[in-house]
Design a protein around this motif. Structure first.
Motif, mmCIF file in Angstrom:
data_model
loop_
_atom_site.group_PDB
_atom_site.id
_atom_site.type_symbol
_atom_site.label_atom_id
_atom_site.label_comp_id
_atom_site.label_asym_id
_atom_site.label_seq_id
_atom_site.Cartn_x
_atom_site.Cartn_y
_atom_site.Cartn_z
ATOM 1 N N THR A 32 -9.754 16.965 42.201
ATOM 2 C CA THR A 32 -10.030 15.596 41.745
ATOM 3 C C THR A 32 -11.492 15.366 41.397
ATOM 4 O OG1 THR A 32 -10.303 14.874 44.047
ATOM 5 C CG2 THR A 32 -8.112 14.649 43.073
ATOM 6 N N ALA A 33 -12.408 16.117 42.004
ATOM 7 C CA ALA A 33 -13.832 15.913 41.730
ATOM 8 C C ALA A 33 -14.607 17.154 42.131
ATOM 9 C CB ALA A 33 -14.364 14.699 42.496
ATOM 10 N N ILE A 34 -15.719 17.386 41.447
ATOM 11 C CA ILE A 34 -16.635 18.488 41.751
ATOM 12 C C ILE A 34 -18.046 17.934 41.768
ATOM 13 C CG2 ILE A 34 -17.660 20.622 40.865
ATOM 14 C CD1 ILE A 34 -14.980 21.433 39.798
ATOM 15 N N SER A 35 -18.825 18.355 42.756
ATOM 16 C CA SER A 35 -20.240 18.014 42.815
ATOM 17 C C SER A 35 -21.023 19.291 43.049
ATOM 18 C CB SER A 35 -20.512 17.014 43.942
ATOM 19 O OG SER A 35 -21.903 16.747 44.053
ATOM 20 N N THR A 36 -22.031 19.540 42.235
ATOM 21 C CA THR A 36 -22.813 20.768 42.349
ATOM 22 C C THR A 36 -24.152 20.483 43.014
ATOM 23 O OG1 THR A 36 -23.690 20.446 40.108
ATOM 24 C CG2 THR A 36 -21.722 21.796 40.345
ATOM 25 N N SER A 37 -24.685 21.512 43.655
ATOM 26 C CA SER A 37 -25.936 21.369 44.399
ATOM 27 C C SER A 37 -27.122 21.250 43.458
ATOM 28 C CB SER A 37 -26.125 22.576 45.319
ATOM 29 O OG SER A 37 -27.403 22.579 45.897
ATOM 30 N N GLN A 38 -28.157 20.556 43.940
ATOM 31 C CA GLN A 38 -29.387 20.389 43.171
ATOM 32 C C GLN A 38 -30.419 21.472 43.472
ATOM 33 O OE1 GLN A 38 -30.933 16.334 43.311
ATOM 34 N NE2 GLN A 38 -28.934 15.593 44.031
ATOM 35 N N ARG A 39 -30.115 22.364 44.430
ATOM 36 C CA ARG A 39 -31.119 23.347 44.821
ATOM 37 C C ARG A 39 -30.561 24.742 45.040
ATOM 38 N NH1 ARG A 39 -33.419 21.438 50.488
ATOM 39 N NH2 ARG A 39 -34.545 23.385 50.248
ATOM 40 N N SER A 40 -29.244 24.924 45.001
ATOM 41 C CA SER A 40 -28.657 26.235 45.273
ATOM 42 C C SER A 40 -27.417 26.415 44.413
ATOM 43 C CB SER A 40 -28.308 26.368 46.758
ATOM 44 O OG SER A 40 -27.220 25.519 47.097
ATOM 45 N N ARG A 41 -26.679 27.486 44.688
ATOM 46 C CA ARG A 41 -25.459 27.781 43.943
ATOM 47 C C ARG A 41 -24.212 27.230 44.640
ATOM 48 N NH1 ARG A 41 -27.531 29.188 39.279
ATOM 49 N NH2 ARG A 41 -25.488 30.021 38.719
ATOM 50 N N MET A 42 -24.393 26.259 45.503
ATOM 51 C CA MET A 42 -23.264 25.661 46.200
ATOM 52 C C MET A 42 -22.644 24.552 45.368
ATOM 53 S SD MET A 42 -24.188 25.676 50.284
ATOM 54 C CE MET A 42 -24.210 23.944 50.252
ATOM 55 N N LEU A 43 -21.361 24.293 45.624
ATOM 56 C CA LEU A 43 -20.682 23.159 45.027
ATOM 57 C C LEU A 43 -19.612 22.673 45.992
ATOM 58 C CD1 LEU A 43 -17.708 23.917 42.869
ATOM 59 C CD2 LEU A 43 -19.201 25.851 43.287
ATOM 60 N N ALA A 44 -19.271 21.401 45.875
ATOM 61 C CA ALA A 44 -18.199 20.801 46.669
ATOM 62 C C ALA A 44 -17.060 20.434 45.733
ATOM 63 C CB ALA A 44 -18.710 19.569 47.409
ATOM 64 N N ALA A 45 -15.836 20.659 46.190
ATOM 65 C CA ALA A 45 -14.637 20.340 45.400
ATOM 66 C C ALA A 45 -13.690 19.517 46.253
ATOM 67 C CB ALA A 45 -13.957 21.618 44.914
ATOM 68 N N ALA A 46 -13.234 18.404 45.699
ATOM 69 C CA ALA A 46 -12.256 17.542 46.377
ATOM 70 C C ALA A 46 -10.890 17.752 45.746
ATOM 71 C CB ALA A 46 -12.671 16.082 46.264
ATOM 72 N N TYR A 47 -9.856 17.663 46.586
ATOM 73 C CA TYR A 47 -8.491 17.929 46.133
ATOM 74 C C TYR A 47 -7.616 16.705 46.362
ATOM 75 C CZ TYR A 47 -10.126 22.758 46.154
ATOM 76 O OH TYR A 47 -10.836 23.901 45.920
ATOM 77 N N GLU A 48 -6.512 16.678 45.654
ATOM 78 C CA GLU A 48 -5.624 15.516 45.673
ATOM 79 C C GLU A 48 -4.951 15.321 47.031
ATOM 80 O OE1 GLU A 48 -2.433 15.545 42.735
ATOM 81 O OE2 GLU A 48 -3.237 13.651 41.955
ATOM 82 N N ASP A 49 -4.884 16.368 47.857
ATOM 83 C CA ASP A 49 -4.271 16.228 49.175
ATOM 84 C C ASP A 49 -5.253 15.754 50.236
ATOM 85 O OD1 ASP A 49 -5.852 18.453 49.347
ATOM 86 O OD2 ASP A 49 -4.291 19.798 50.104
ATOM 87 N N GLY A 50 -6.465 15.376 49.824
ATOM 88 C CA GLY A 50 -7.444 14.829 50.754
ATOM 89 C C GLY A 50 -8.371 15.845 51.372
ATOM 90 N N THR A 51 -8.271 17.107 51.014
ATOM 91 C CA THR A 51 -9.186 18.113 51.547
ATOM 92 C C THR A 51 -10.451 18.178 50.702
ATOM 93 O OG1 THR A 51 -8.127 19.865 50.265
ATOM 94 C CG2 THR A 51 -7.316 19.493 52.506
ATOM 95 N N LEU A 52 -11.488 18.648 51.343
ATOM 96 C CA LEU A 52 -12.788 18.814 50.682
ATOM 97 C C LEU A 52 -13.334 20.171 51.095
ATOM 98 C CD1 LEU A 52 -15.276 17.685 49.096
ATOM 99 C CD2 LEU A 52 -16.094 16.810 51.278
ATOM 100 N N ARG A 53 -13.680 20.972 50.108
ATOM 101 C CA ARG A 53 -14.217 22.303 50.379
ATOM 102 C C ARG A 53 -15.591 22.450 49.741
ATOM 103 N NH1 ARG A 53 -8.849 25.943 49.067
ATOM 104 N NH2 ARG A 53 -7.734 25.558 51.036
#
Length: 860
Positions: A367-388
């Motif tokens: 459902t959404a992706i947010s990328t880091s401002q300082r590294s190669r990390m990113l966060a991904a949200a899913y429709e079942d309510g999980t966040l990785r």
């Protein structure tokens, strides 16, 4: 009757002797145990620094607050948080921005950025501190949006705010006021600024818009309702005298491909330097446009990001640096795409978009992706309510949390220490302890596909001059470089040291030995910095001009030495044992000089015959065949084959026909046999090299492009660093063989050489093996010679004419620049731990082998 002499009186030791012995024994035991403990503590310290690299990450929920009804009716298009996880801001489709508290979701201020109709397109990024907006009339406007923090003088605050405790923020005006641990006051407020509009001609409603800033140049791309892609490039040039800023604008446009049955594109992105523009449709079809020349953009690549039917692109973001695309889809996948330049690209700019990373798949749509401002990390949200949370380079899942309901918008904190997310019911935030996600065992020792590389590879590059740099912590090039340096230095130094030890122990006169051995041992005192300096400044430039001659020396010097030995044997027996015996060593030096002179003659000839007239161009693969390269390994192999053939066929026949020959005739026959054998070895090597050269050209493997500071120089110079160690221990081991073994062998008719090779050497083998292992450890841990003479380049290449980087050199170079407790700092300690473990394992195996050899020697 014989008288028996009385036994001698027993001598009684004084009590002080027993006390001294007991104290000495205790001190020696304590010293040995202390050494073991000290070495163990070094290992423990290294392990303690390295272990945090592999500890798991964690995420802890710190807030879960309901949001205002207005947010539920009109969800924001983008959210972001400040550096300290105190406030956040949200941008809404109507062009308004709202600042809120993260801990309570309390609204602090809401501002409308633009007068008139709301924007029809927007591209907002926390990394860019704002974004660009498109409007129905075809105008584009930049806006700055950020949470600004500033220090506040407590004296200027109301009385009731001066005494707030540290760590308990309160509202003050349109922002948050907080006391820091050192007593200072920090006020965080929303800062917005809108620039003058940019007009698109002819005007048309803007459907998609994006921008990228690189230095003083801003690139803007917009997709309009009439199917055009409009590009604008604005470069700001400040006047150094007046301070006035002049903006130079370049424009261009093109028609997007007409795709039947497809809706208008859903995503538009501009790369970091603006050389590529991506237009992506919801079904995954993508067009890459070469926008280096803004005035003449053109489509250079069409591809399908989602080849599966009925799969949709649900989120699309750039990683830091705006080169890697993070694509989330309705199947719960997050994939990383970036441009590579293979040889068979087939595109005008020579690049294609490749899917390099496929992160762990979710159970529901992204459902959404947010990328880091300082590294190669990113966060991904899913429709079942999980966040990785993922690390793109290593494909590691850093953390996973459950929000309870789908997250529509998420934001990674600027310091990667928190995440904020918004559901239909409320605002959630988590504290993230990511540790070191860019270091995994697979990333350290297996190939990784780095940004821009054509394929997965081993690489070490821990720092750079830009914030969007992708750190590469592959240790294998450093381990490989260490083994390469050790191999070539041992290949050069070990035979010389052992042969010198045999000669000194078994053939050299005692008076001469007493002078020669200390001189060689004194070589060990030469500082490695001095040797490295000489290698880099003197030897490497000198060798570069005489490479064919130097390579020829490896053939002509042994030839000259053996020829001299045969000529010496041809002398009359009285002369060899009498007056001219003292001239044996000077004659050896004469033959050495003759070998070097012969190399100066043979080198240019060999370069013309084997290397097509120019060795360096031949090494680079620009001319000739691979026959010359095979001469390097085939010469010693051919010499061994010819030697075995001589011993099995020629020597028995020669013994049969030479029973009645005199010493002179026998010496002349040996001389002829040597010359014939040498010619046969060279001829066989040429034949084998030609046959192998037809099958495979080895250039690019153990030989290749010539670099001035290379493994040949390191092997030569570092050989001098390990020769004294190996020589001294080997000579002591050989001299320690009981004298009665020599006497028995010589008395049985064996020559000195036969005695040395068949009796002395096997008996002293355990000591010689120990000498080799000590020299091996010295070579493995060498730093300065490798650092100064090998080019310090982390490459995986056995090419003897190329450089490398070792573990120890890498630690010496980068440790002063590594920030304590950073990933770089701990990875350098991991390199030290690998070096420690490598040396420990090798020495342990060597000691086991040495003990078994000694046991076998005692049994014999």
């Amino acid at each position: 009757m014989s008288q028996t002499s009385p036994p001698p009186p027993r001598r009684r030791r004084r009590r002080s002797v027993f006390v001294i012995e007991r104290i000495s024994r205790c001190l020696i035991t304590a010293g040995g145990l202390g050494t073991i403990v000290a070495v163990s503590l070094v290992f423990v310290f290294l392990a303690a620094v390295v272990v945090p690299l592999f500890l798991p990450s964690s995420a802890k929920e710190v807030a879960n607050e309901p949001v205002a009804n207005a947010w539920r009716d009109t969800p924001p298009s983008e959210i972001a948080v400040d550096d300290y996880m105190r406030v956040g801001w949200a941008c809404f489709p109507d062009g308004s921005v709202e600042c809120f508290r993260l801990d309570t979701a309390e609204s602090l201020v809401r501002r409308r950025l633009f007068d008139g109709p709301p924007p029809t397109a927007a591209s907002v990024s926390a990394r860019e501190e704002g974004g660009v907006f498109g409007f129905p009339d075809g105008t584009l406007r930049f806006a700055t949006i950020r949470a600004a923090a500033r220090a506040v003088d407590p004296a200027s605050l109301p009385e009731e705010l001066r005494g707030i405790p540290a760590g308990s923020p309160v509202r003050h005006g349109d922002g948050i006021l907080e006391r820091l641990p050192d007593g200072q006051m920090r006020h965080t407020v929303l800062d917005t600024r809108v620039e003058e509009p940019i007009r698109i001609e002819p005007p048309s409603k803007v459907l998609l818009v994006d921008s990228s800033r690189h230095g003083d140049t801003v690139r803007v791309a917009a997709v309009t309702e009439d199917g055009r892609l409009v590009l604008e490039s604005a470069r700001e040039r400040p006047n150094m005298l007046t301070g006035e800023v002049t903006r130079v604008v370049t424009s261009g446009e093109m028609r997007l491909p007409q795709l039947q049955g497809r809706e208008p594109p859903s995503h538009l992105l501009v790369s970091g330097i603006g050389d590529s523009t991506y237009v992506v449709w919801a079904d995954g079809f993508a067009v890459r446009i070469d926008s280096r020349d803004v005035s003449a953009p053109e489509v250079v690549e069409k591809l399908d990001l989602l080849p599966e039917p009925r799969v949709r692109v649900t989120s699309l973001r750039f990683m830091i640096g705006r080169t890697t695309l993070a694509v989330g889809d309705s199947m719960g996948r997050v994939r990383g795409w970036f441009r590579i330049k293979p040889h068979d690209a087939g595109t005008k700019d020579g690049a294609i978009l490749a899917m390099a990373h496929d992160l762990e798949r979710g159970n529901a749509a992204v459902t959404a992706i947010s990328t880091s401002q300082r590294s190669r990390m990113l966060a991904a949200a899913y429709e079942d309510g999980t966040l990785r949370v993922f690390e793109m380079t290593t494909e590691k899942t850093v953390a996973e949390v459950a929000a309870g309901s789908p997250l529509g918008r998420i934001a990674l904190a600027p310091k990667d220490d928190g995440i904020a997310g918004m559901t239909a019911q409320g605002l959630l935030s988590w504290r993230l302890h990511a540790r070191h996600p860019d270091v995994t065992l697979s990333a350290l020792f297996l190939p990784v596909w780095y940004e821009g590389y054509p394929a997965p590879t081993h690489a070490w590059q821990s720092s750079s001059g830009t914030d969007d740099f992708e750190a590469k912590f592959g240790l294998w090039p450093l381990v490989f470089g260490t083994m390469k340096a050790t191999f070539y230095s041992m290949l050069f130094g070990a035979p010389l040291a052992i042969l010198a030890a045999i000669f000194t122990s078994e053939f050299l006169a005692g008076r001469t030995k007493a002078r020669v051995k200390p001189v060689i041992e004194t070589m060990a005192s030469l500082p490695s910095v001095v040797l490295g300096f000489l290698a880099a400044i003197v030897i490497a430039p000198a060798v570069e001009d005489f490479v064919p001659e130097l390579l020829s020396c490896f053939v002509t010097l042994p030839f000259a030495m053996l020829l001299g030995a045969n000529l010496w044997q041809s002398l009359p027996g009285q002369g060899r044992r009498g007056s001219i015996r003292a001239w044996r060593v000077p004659f050896l030096f004469v033959m050495t000089v003759a070998g070097i002179g012969l190399a100066l003659i043979v080198g240019p000839v060999a370069e013309r015959v084997l290397f097509a007239g120019d060795l360096k161009l031949w090494l680079d693969g620009q001319r000739g065949t691979g026959t010359g390269a095979w001469m390097f390994p085939m010469l010693p192999v051919s010499a061994v084959i010819v030697g075995i053939a001589m011993s099995h066929f020629v020597n028995p026949a020669l013994r049969r026909i030479s029973r009645d020959w005199g010493a002179g005739a026998m010496a002349r026959a040996e001389l002829v046999k040597f010359l014939v054998g040498f010619a046969a070895a060279v001829g066989l090597a040429l034949l084998l090299s030609w046959l192998h050269g037809l099958a495979w050209d080895p250039r690019g493997s153990f030989v290749g492009t010539y670099v001035q500071r290379n493994a040949l120089i390191v092997g030569f110079v570092m050989g001098f660093a390990i020769i004294p160690i190996i020589y001294t221990i080997s000579e002591d081991a050989l001299s320690g063989v009981p004298e009665h073994l020599r006497a028995a062998s010589l008395g049985a008719g064996a020559t000195q050489w036969q005695t040395a090779i068949r009796i002395i050497l096997p008996t002293a083998m355990s000591g010689i093996f120990s000498a080799l292992m000590v020299g091996f450890g010295r070579a493995v841990g060498e730093t300065m010679i490798v650092l100064m003479a090998a080019g310090n380049t982390p490459v995986l290449d056995w090419n003897i004419f190329n450089g490398f980087r070792t573990l120890s050199a890498n630690i010496a170079v980068e440790m002063p620049e590594a920030v304590k407790d950073s990933t770089h700092y701990r990875t350098l300690f991991l390199a030290a731990l690998v070096l420690f473990a490598l040396t420990f394992v090798v020495n342990t195996v060597a000691e086991i082998v040495r003990l078994r050899v000694r046991k076998r020697a005692y049994e014999l």
